[in-house]
Write an enzyme that holds these catalytic residues in place. Structure first.
Site, mmCIF file in Angstrom:
data_model
loop_
_atom_site.group_PDB
_atom_site.id
_atom_site.type_symbol
_atom_site.label_atom_id
_atom_site.label_comp_id
_atom_site.label_asym_id
_atom_site.label_seq_id
_atom_site.Cartn_x
_atom_site.Cartn_y
_atom_site.Cartn_z
ATOM 1 N N HIS A 1 12.977 -0.900 -20.486
ATOM 2 C CA HIS A 1 13.585 -0.540 -19.199
ATOM 3 C C HIS A 1 12.830 0.632 -18.576
ATOM 4 O O HIS A 1 12.451 0.577 -17.403
ATOM 5 C CB HIS A 1 15.063 -0.197 -19.393
ATOM 6 C CG HIS A 1 15.686 0.536 -18.232
ATOM 7 N ND1 HIS A 1 15.971 -0.078 -17.035
ATOM 8 C CD2 HIS A 1 16.049 1.833 -18.083
ATOM 9 C CE1 HIS A 1 16.484 0.826 -16.196
ATOM 10 N NE2 HIS A 1 16.544 1.987 -16.802
ATOM 11 N N ASP B 1 -8.413 -1.353 7.864
ATOM 12 C CA ASP B 1 -8.009 -1.835 6.540
ATOM 13 C C ASP B 1 -8.213 -0.688 5.575
ATOM 14 O O ASP B 1 -8.551 0.435 5.969
ATOM 15 C CB ASP B 1 -8.850 -3.058 6.111
ATOM 16 C CG ASP B 1 -8.111 -3.924 5.088
ATOM 17 O OD1 ASP B 1 -7.643 -3.366 4.072
ATOM 18 O OD2 ASP B 1 -7.996 -5.144 5.312
ATOM 19 N N TRP C 1 10.396 5.250 -23.840
ATOM 20 C CA TRP C 1 9.266 5.183 -22.902
ATOM 21 C C TRP C 1 8.341 6.380 -23.069
ATOM 22 O O TRP C 1 7.203 6.366 -22.616
ATOM 23 C CB TRP C 1 9.732 5.032 -21.457
ATOM 24 C CG TRP C 1 10.014 6.335 -20.751
ATOM 25 C CD1 TRP C 1 11.178 7.029 -20.768
ATOM 26 C CD2 TRP C 1 9.108 7.103 -19.942
ATOM 27 N NE1 TRP C 1 11.053 8.174 -20.030
ATOM 28 C CE2 TRP C 1 9.794 8.253 -19.505
ATOM 29 C CE3 TRP C 1 7.785 6.936 -19.538
ATOM 30 C CZ2 TRP C 1 9.212 9.224 -18.693
ATOM 31 C CZ3 TRP C 1 7.207 7.922 -18.728
ATOM 32 C CH2 TRP C 1 7.925 9.032 -18.319
ATOM 33 N N SER D 1 -5.417 0.288 -12.943
ATOM 34 C CA SER D 1 -4.910 -0.146 -11.643
ATOM 35 C C SER D 1 -4.541 1.056 -10.771
ATOM 36 O O SER D 1 -4.906 1.137 -9.596
ATOM 37 C CB SER D 1 -3.708 -1.064 -11.840
ATOM 38 O OG SER D 1 -3.005 -1.221 -10.635
ATOM 39 N N HIS E 1 4.727 15.076 -16.674
ATOM 40 C CA HIS E 1 5.406 15.807 -15.613
ATOM 41 C C HIS E 1 4.812 15.541 -14.229
ATOM 42 O O HIS E 1 5.544 15.225 -13.308
ATOM 43 C CB HIS E 1 5.579 17.296 -15.887
ATOM 44 C CG HIS E 1 6.676 17.808 -15.011
ATOM 45 N ND1 HIS E 1 7.996 17.569 -15.294
ATOM 46 C CD2 HIS E 1 6.647 18.387 -13.806
ATOM 47 C CE1 HIS E 1 8.733 18.007 -14.290
ATOM 48 N NE2 HIS E 1 7.946 18.517 -13.381
ATOM 49 N N HIS F 1 8.470 22.197 -20.414
ATOM 50 C CA HIS F 1 9.931 22.303 -20.291
ATOM 51 C C HIS F 1 10.618 21.043 -20.807
ATOM 52 O O HIS F 1 11.831 21.030 -20.962
ATOM 53 C CB HIS F 1 10.367 22.646 -18.856
ATOM 54 C CG HIS F 1 10.148 21.580 -17.848
ATOM 55 N ND1 HIS F 1 9.815 21.831 -16.540
ATOM 56 C CD2 HIS F 1 10.204 20.241 -17.924
ATOM 57 C CE1 HIS F 1 9.688 20.713 -15.884
ATOM 58 N NE2 HIS F 1 9.916 19.730 -16.700
ATOM 59 N N HIS F 2 9.837 19.993 -21.061
ATOM 60 C CA HIS F 2 10.406 18.812 -21.729
ATOM 61 C C HIS F 2 10.505 19.030 -23.230
ATOM 62 O O HIS F 2 10.988 18.176 -23.954
ATOM 63 C CB HIS F 2 9.537 17.581 -21.458
ATOM 64 C CG HIS F 2 9.451 17.218 -20.010
ATOM 65 N ND1 HIS F 2 10.342 16.364 -19.402
ATOM 66 C CD2 HIS F 2 8.598 17.606 -19.035
ATOM 67 C CE1 HIS F 2 10.029 16.233 -18.128
ATOM 68 N NE2 HIS F 2 8.982 16.977 -17.870
ATOM 69 N N THR G 1 10.719 22.925 -3.381
ATOM 70 C CA THR G 1 11.615 21.775 -3.231
ATOM 71 C C THR G 1 12.757 22.133 -2.291
ATOM 72 O O THR G 1 13.150 21.332 -1.431
ATOM 73 C CB THR G 1 12.161 21.334 -4.601
ATOM 74 O OG1 THR G 1 11.088 21.304 -5.529
ATOM 75 C CG2 THR G 1 12.776 19.961 -4.516
ATOM 76 N N LYS H 1 11.725 21.952 1.274
ATOM 77 C CA LYS H 1 11.729 20.591 1.813
ATOM 78 C C LYS H 1 13.123 20.176 2.249
ATOM 79 O O LYS H 1 13.332 19.656 3.348
ATOM 80 C CB LYS H 1 11.206 19.615 0.755
ATOM 81 C CG LYS H 1 9.741 19.806 0.475
ATOM 82 C CD LYS H 1 9.153 18.567 -0.169
ATOM 83 C CE LYS H 1 7.726 18.388 0.214
ATOM 84 N NZ LYS H 1 7.478 17.630 1.392
#
Lengths: 516, 378
Positions: free
Chosen positions: A67, A96, A132, A160, A244, A293-294, A319, A322
């Site tokens: 998933h 193009d 994942w 890709s 990240h 931080h993960h 952030t 924004k």
């Protein structure tokens, strides 16, 4: 004029047309979105109540892994590339993409990558089941044999993405219409330019880390194997150095889409255009120095924890800029609430909620309680579903009339929005609660303490899933039988893409437009 | 169409809010909303940090969303709103860059001090080495010559067969970690196979258990009681089934428990010399098999993430290779070394059971002393 599209299948196989390729990217990503969504529903069905009823724990882990991989690499990223393919040339007045043949190739290797990834479900030992984030050594020494196919699929996806990014950068830097200076570019173009640089910087890192895994598995190295002198934490550092920036890769183009839609329906120019550009660049820069931080609980030294905590908190500043700019864009506008606007407003509100939980997660000592719980699951789904998915959906409703020349049905569109909005919140908001109550993520079964909120989440998930079927119906119906769209499509629309007819002809801007 | 828009914006929003709120209103204590305050100084500090940052976010949210809803209601075209044309203000941009920065600095100060406390593992009264295995924990009381494994004790029938769930479903173990109240206990956290994470919410201790690393954490619990947690890092198939149970007891109760456990360990060690009957070995072997082997090799030996035991080359091959596989595992595969996890009696029993159960019918058996000798290199 031998410039029209080929007939039949060869049109799609051999096309070098940015519109055709954009459409293929979008359809492909929608297919992946449904596949990844079905996996999510299997997860939610198992978690509907305590006890193991539907799948076994190993298959459950395969579902969470697939998933995540499919949604990140198959649904969100190709969808944004699809939007870029369609819209970047139209927005900058180019005929193009700069590298049309490479464009064809970068799309057509994707279905093979995902066919290979999907085929692992039918292999002996099953599909990848290590999450994942595929932390070693669970993904190396302890992985099912199919991990090799997973590695090769990731390599192809990376190739890709890198080719797609080179193409986008080359197009934006070389093919802008006369007068279209960098600081006149629509924000969607800007966000994609920055995203493309991020991709080129980090996809090779991802390729590197999976290659190191390949070496550990088949060629006797021990990069991540402690018993051989390797370091499992090294894997996490490399992975998150990619990971990240990757999450910003999935959100920066979303910022661009929303920055196009809000001004149109507020009938007012985007507030603080240049600060939006700088904030995007600042976020992109910060994304390279916050990865650990993960990993607040892996036992880094205190000094490293502090550095990464402060840097992470800093992200809240650009952030915030924004979000404030979007609100100021709406302020004193003359607003209408067509479907793209509803999705865009929901984006701003719900993404901000995801930003709040992100700020909470940034506080390292508290993260010891949040880390690897459903609170984190709630957080990243709030930034990715209303963030990436809602903005893509908003973009599709916004530009679909330009692509196919037909208007979608507004009542159906709004119904889709409200179903998706309700489904999303019913699914993901309770996850904050189950996480705070102490439910770890990635578990197939749980104590009754967490039962109530899990049941609510599961109900919401099926509602959200059903809403996407309605979306498919709406899009097909629009293409087949919607009423004619005008050239401008929207009353408040601005920009070069609205100066070509609807549907956009197969070739546009053969002679470059003048931009004042 | 515009009035239609307004209608559509209003009702479903209300409806979806109701759906969210209804259960919260109707529910009893099960609908837990918030983080535990826990039972240690650190966990309470963490909780208050959590609440501070939560309220900061809430206030910002009220302001931002308030402004949004105000403008959405007041500045709509259907109400005749004319669009203003402002699009830029350096002053405003500076304000909303500086204010959040100040809030963040204010937040960083207490966060730093709590983090320092979490990292201060000096002057511990005692140390426990915590080792993660797929899918169990091992606790070793350093300097006490005591160590044991801690397995999930919830019966499989409750998990897979819908039998009524116990009060501590999935959060209960056979041998809990016992620590004395009021003492600073240092945890040295590591893992044997993949990465795990040792987490007890009430203690606000979460430390990744990583092969090749020994990381430190600590706690001091004043309140006696039972505190439960779970593994918090995906570690394979039974990640959801390796809970943690910590019993905090008074110093005297703890001392008593320690003496008892040591006596028990000595008893088991003595059994190594005893000769068991075939039936005794088979009965014990089946219990050990279900606890230690069934997760990978299937409850009936039919295989799973690991190969089948039925007609397996190892179980029907030479017995000394079988002992080697059980005691030392197979390097580079998921097959762990069980030499430490199983005592000699358990190892002998499970080997005998694997060779004679599942219709393997090898007709041989081994005794604990054989396993002991194998481990000694004889």
């Amino acid at each position: 004029m031998a410039h029209g599209p080929d007939k039949g299948l060869s049109r799609w196989l051999f096309t070098t047309n940015h519109k055709d390729i954009g459409s293929m990217y979008l359809w492909f990503s929608f297919l992946m979105f449904l596949v990844g969504g079905v996996m999510a529903l299997i997860i939610r069905a198992e978690l509907f109540e305590p006890g193991m009823q539907i799948v076994d724990p190993n298959f459950f882990n395969q579902m969470t892994t697939m998933h995540g991989l499919i949604m990140v690499f198959g649904a969100v990223m190709p969808a944004f590339v699809g939007l870029a393919n369609w819209m970047v040339p139209l927005m900058i007045g180019a005929p193009d993409m700069a590298l049309p043949r490479m464009n064809n190739w970068s799309f057509w290797i994707l279905p093979f990558a995902f066919a290979m990834l999907g085929s692992t479900l039918f292999m002996e030992g099953g599909a990848p089941n290590f999450g994942w984030t595929f932390y070693a050594p669970l993904s190396t020494t302890y992985a099912p044999p199919s991990v090799t196919f997973f590695i090769f699929a990731v390599h192809i996806m990376g190739a890709s993405s890198i080719m797609g990014s080179i193409n986008i950068i080359a197009t934006i830097l070389n093919m802008r219409a006369p007068g279209m200076t960098l600081m006149k570019m629509p924000l969607f173009v800007w966000t994609w330019l920055i995203t493309a640089y991020l991709l080129i910087a980090v996809m090779p890192v991802l390729a590197g880390v999976v290659t190191m895994m390949l070496m550990d598995i088949h060629f006797g190295t021990a990069f991540f194997d402690a018993a051989g002198g390797g370091d499992p934490v090294l894997f996490q550092h490399i992975f998150w150095f990619f990971g990240h920036p990757e999450v910003y890769i999935m959100i920066l183009p979303a910022f661009g889409v929303v920055s196009a839609i809000l001004p149109t329906f507020a009938r007012k120019p985007l507030f603080g255009y240049s600060s939006m550009v700088y904030a995007t660049a600042a976020i992109a820069f910060l994304s390279f120095i916050v990865w650990a931080h993960h990993m607040f609980t892996v036992g880094m030294p205190l000094f490293a924890e502090l550095v990464f905590m402060y840097a992470t908190m800093l992200i809240a500043v650009p952030t915030g800029v924004k979000v404030f700019n979007w609100v100021a864009t709406m302020w004193k506008g003359s607003m209408t609430f067509e479907t793209p606007m509803l999705f865009a407003i929901a984006f701003v509100i719900l993404f901000t909620i995801g930003g709040f939980s992100g700020l909470m997660l940034a506080i390292a000592p508290v993260d010891f309680q949040y880390h690897d719980t459903y609170f984190v699951v709630a957080h990243f789904h709030y930034v990715l579903v209303p963030g990436a998915i809602f903005s893509i959906t908003a973009g599709v409703y916004y530009w679909l009339p330009k692509w196919c020349g037909h208007m979608y049905n507004e009542v159906l569109g709004k119904t889709h929005f409200w179903l998706a909005f309700a489904g999303l919140n019913i699914t993901f908001f309770p996850m904050h609660f189950s996480g705070l109550a102490g439910m770890p993520r990635r578990i197939p079964d749980y104590h009754d303490l967490f039962a109530d909120w899990n049941m609510i989440s599961s109900i919401g998930a099926f509602l959200f899933g059903a809403a996407q079927i309605l979306f498919l119906y709406i899009v097909i119906r629009t293409i087949v039988s919607g009423r004619k769209a005008t050239q401008e499509v929207w009353e408040g629309s601005h920009g070069l893409e609205w100066t070509v007819p609807s549907p956009a002809p197969y070739h546009t801007f053969d002679t470059p437009p003048e931009v004042k | 169409m515009l009035s239609n828009t307004k209608k559509l914006l209003g009702t479903p929003l209300l409806a979806s809010l109701l759906v969210l709120l209804l259960p919260a209103l109707a529910g009893a204590s099960e609908w837990r909303l918030n983080m535990t305050q826990g039972v240690t100084e650190v966990s309470q500090e963490v909780y208050s940090l959590h609440m501070i940052i939560f309220w900061i976010c809430t206030v910002i949210g009220v302001v931002v969303f308030g402004a949004m809803f105000y403008t959405m209601i007041m500045h709509r075209k259907s109400k005749g709103a004319k669009a203003a044309n402002f699009h830029h203000s350096t002053q405003v941009e500076i304000i909303w860059t500086v204010i959040p920065s100040l809030i963040l600095i204010a937040m960083a100060v207490p966060a730093t001090s709590t983090l320092k406390k979490i990292y201060d593992t000096d002057d511990a009264d005692m140390s426990v080495l915590v080792t993660g295995y797929q899918w169990k924990w091992k606790y070793e009381y350093l300097g006490e010559d005591l160590s044991f494994f801690s397995n999930l004790s919830t019966p499989q029938s409750q998990i897979y067969e819908g039998e009524a769930r116990g009060e501590n479903y999935l959060l209960e173990v056979d041998n809990p970690l016992v620590i004395p109240a009021g003492k600073k206990v240092k945890f040295l956290v590591t893992a044997q196979d993949v990465i795990h994470s040792w987490w007890v919410p009430d203690l606000a201790v979460k430390r990744d258990a990583i092969p090749g690393y020994v990381h430190e954490a600590w706690t001091r619990v004043d309140k006696e009681g039972i505190y439960r947690g779970q593994c918090a890092e995906l570690c394979g198939k039974d990640h959801g089934f390796m809970p943690i149970e910590v019993h905090v007891r008074s110093q005297s109760d703890y001392n008593e428990w320690l003496t008892q456990e040591k006596a028990k360990a000595a008893e088991i060690a003595a059994l190594t010399q005893k000769t068991f009957s075939f039936d005794e070995l088979m009965a014990e072997g089946e219990a050990v098999y279900q606890r230690a082997c069934a997760a990978c090799h299937g409850p009936g030996g039919e295989g799973g993430v690991g190969p089948a035991i039925i007609k397996s080359k190892v179980a029907t091959g030479p017995i000394d290779i079988h002992i080697d596989v059980i005691v030392n595992g197979i390097t580079g595969t998921m097959m762990q070394a069980f030499g430490e996890q199983l005592n000699e009696v358990e190892a002998a029993a499970v080997i005998t059971y694997q060779r004679n159960g599942f219709n393997n019918n090898m007709g041989d058996e081994i005794q604990p002393i054989d396993v002991y000798n194998f481990k000694q290199g004889n």
